[in-house]
Design an enzyme around this catalytic site. Structure first.
Site, mmCIF file in Angstrom:
data_model
loop_
_atom_site.group_PDB
_atom_site.id
_atom_site.type_symbol
_atom_site.label_atom_id
_atom_site.label_comp_id
_atom_site.label_asym_id
_atom_site.label_seq_id
_atom_site.Cartn_x
_atom_site.Cartn_y
_atom_site.Cartn_z
ATOM 1 N N SER A 1 -10.339 7.241 -3.429
ATOM 2 C CA SER A 1 -11.566 8.029 -3.252
ATOM 3 C C SER A 1 -12.771 7.426 -3.968
ATOM 4 C CB SER A 1 -11.338 9.490 -3.666
ATOM 5 O OG SER A 1 -10.347 10.077 -2.827
ATOM 6 N N GLU B 1 0.759 3.903 1.536
ATOM 7 C CA GLU B 1 1.088 4.461 2.862
ATOM 8 C C GLU B 1 2.237 3.679 3.497
ATOM 9 O OE1 GLU B 1 -2.913 4.427 4.395
ATOM 10 O OE2 GLU B 1 -3.426 5.989 2.959
ATOM 11 N N HIS C 1 0.858 -1.196 0.000
ATOM 12 C CA HIS C 1 0.000 0.000 0.000
ATOM 13 C C HIS C 1 0.890 1.241 0.000
ATOM 14 C CE1 HIS C 1 -2.878 3.041 1.254
ATOM 15 N NE2 HIS C 1 -3.825 2.213 0.852
ATOM 16 N N GLY D 1 -7.587 9.114 -0.287
ATOM 17 C CA GLY D 1 -8.006 9.921 0.855
ATOM 18 C C GLY D 1 -8.130 11.399 0.569
HETATM 19 C C1 PEP Z 1 -6.913 3.097 0.247
HETATM 20 O O1 PEP Z 1 -6.661 3.219 1.416
HETATM 21 O O2 PEP Z 1 -6.429 2.151 -0.371
HETATM 22 C C2 PEP Z 1 -7.799 4.056 -0.402
HETATM 23 C C3 PEP Z 1 -8.040 3.937 -1.670
HETATM 24 O O3 PEP Z 1 -8.332 5.055 0.397
HETATM 25 P P1 PEP Z 1 -9.546 6.045 0.024
HETATM 26 O O4 PEP Z 1 -10.637 5.192 -0.569
HETATM 27 O O5 PEP Z 1 -9.927 6.683 1.301
HETATM 28 O O6 PEP Z 1 -9.026 7.011 -0.998
#
Ligand code: PEP
Length: 246
Positions: free
Chosen positions: A207, A93, A91, A167
């Site tokens: 998102s 992050e 991911h 996000g």
């Molecule tokens: C994610 O965490 O993989 C993600 C896509 O987050 P969000 O849907 O909040 O953009």
């Protein structure tokens, strides 16, 4: 025919009280034509499974080794042992917060599939890379570097998640998603052959919301979504699951 998947990533959110969302999600999504999964923080996995809600449960990361002196890490073997079906690896992050490289992500994906889990391998470009026109180059490098040779349709799902869309409320344009997903499919075919490649599910993440899920999931080569914020509430996620079930 690839079965669509709606996978929720709770990230570092959720307490035991939030398991009520899973109960609500289960009753709102009892007749779905797609795979539904939630990846909560690891300590919540057993309690989530104990609900027997008919929802797949996954981890958010695993170590590349199956055991050993790695304080604070979780092995794929343990995730499998406690009943998880899958684990997210790479991911953005984790790539950003823990400087994970493609080679490390690949080793984690290998650990996941060896343990019998589905590896949900995440890739995606940053805003600066997109602005420089490097999206397809970055996607190719990450996809090639992050997938092990033993990748199959049964053991791996790929999630394309543009970092700038995660996000932020910004979603990639449909035409961009189609271009990237087609490029990923072509790369998978070149490496693994058409039979394997055409079975690998390609999720979009960034998102995804009830209001845009149906359009995104109807795009060619988009086999569902990896969803962060909108997976935390059953009302939102069940609408996304419904969009993936159409
Ligand atoms: C994610 O965490 O993989 C993600 C896509 O987050 P969000 O849907 O909040 O953009």
């Amino acid at each position: 025919m690839r079965r669509k998947m709606a996978a929720g990533n709770w990230k570092m959110n959720g307490l035991r009280a939030d398991l009520a969302e899973i109960t609500a999600l289960a009753s709102a999504t009892s007749t779905t034509a797609c795979d539904v999964m939630i990846c909560p923080p690891a300590p919540l996995i057993p309690a989530m499974l104990a609900l027997e809600a008919g929802i797949m449960v996954g981890g958010q990361d695993c170590h590349a080794e199956q055991s050993g002196a790695h304080t604070g890490d979780v092995s794929a073997t343990l995730l499998k042992d406690i009943g998880a079906s899958a684990v997210i690896v790479g991911h953005s992050e984790r790539r950003a917060d823990h400087a994970e490289t493609d080679a490390e992500v690949r080793a984690k994906a290998e650990a996941a599939t060896s343990a019998g889990l589905i590896a949900i391998v995440c890739i995606g470009e940053t805003e600066a890379e997109r602005d420089a026109g490097d999206t397809l180059k970055v996607v190719e490098t990450q996809l090639t570097g992050s997938l092990p040779d033993g990748t199959t349709a049964a053991n791996t799902v790929v999630a394309y998640e543009p970092v700038w869309a995660i996000g932020t409320g910004k979603t990639a344009q449909s035409s961009d998603i189609v271009e990237v997903h087609a490029a990923m499919r072509a790369l998978l075919r070149a490496r693994f052959g058409a039979e394997v490649a055409d079975g690998i599910r390609l999720l979009y993440g960034g998102s995804v919301k009830p209001g845009n899920a149906e359009e995104i999931f109807s795009l060619p080569d988009v086999d569902g979504g990896l969803v962060g914020g909108a997976s935390l509430k059953a009302a939102d996620f069940s609408a996304i699951v419904a969009a993936a079930s159409r």
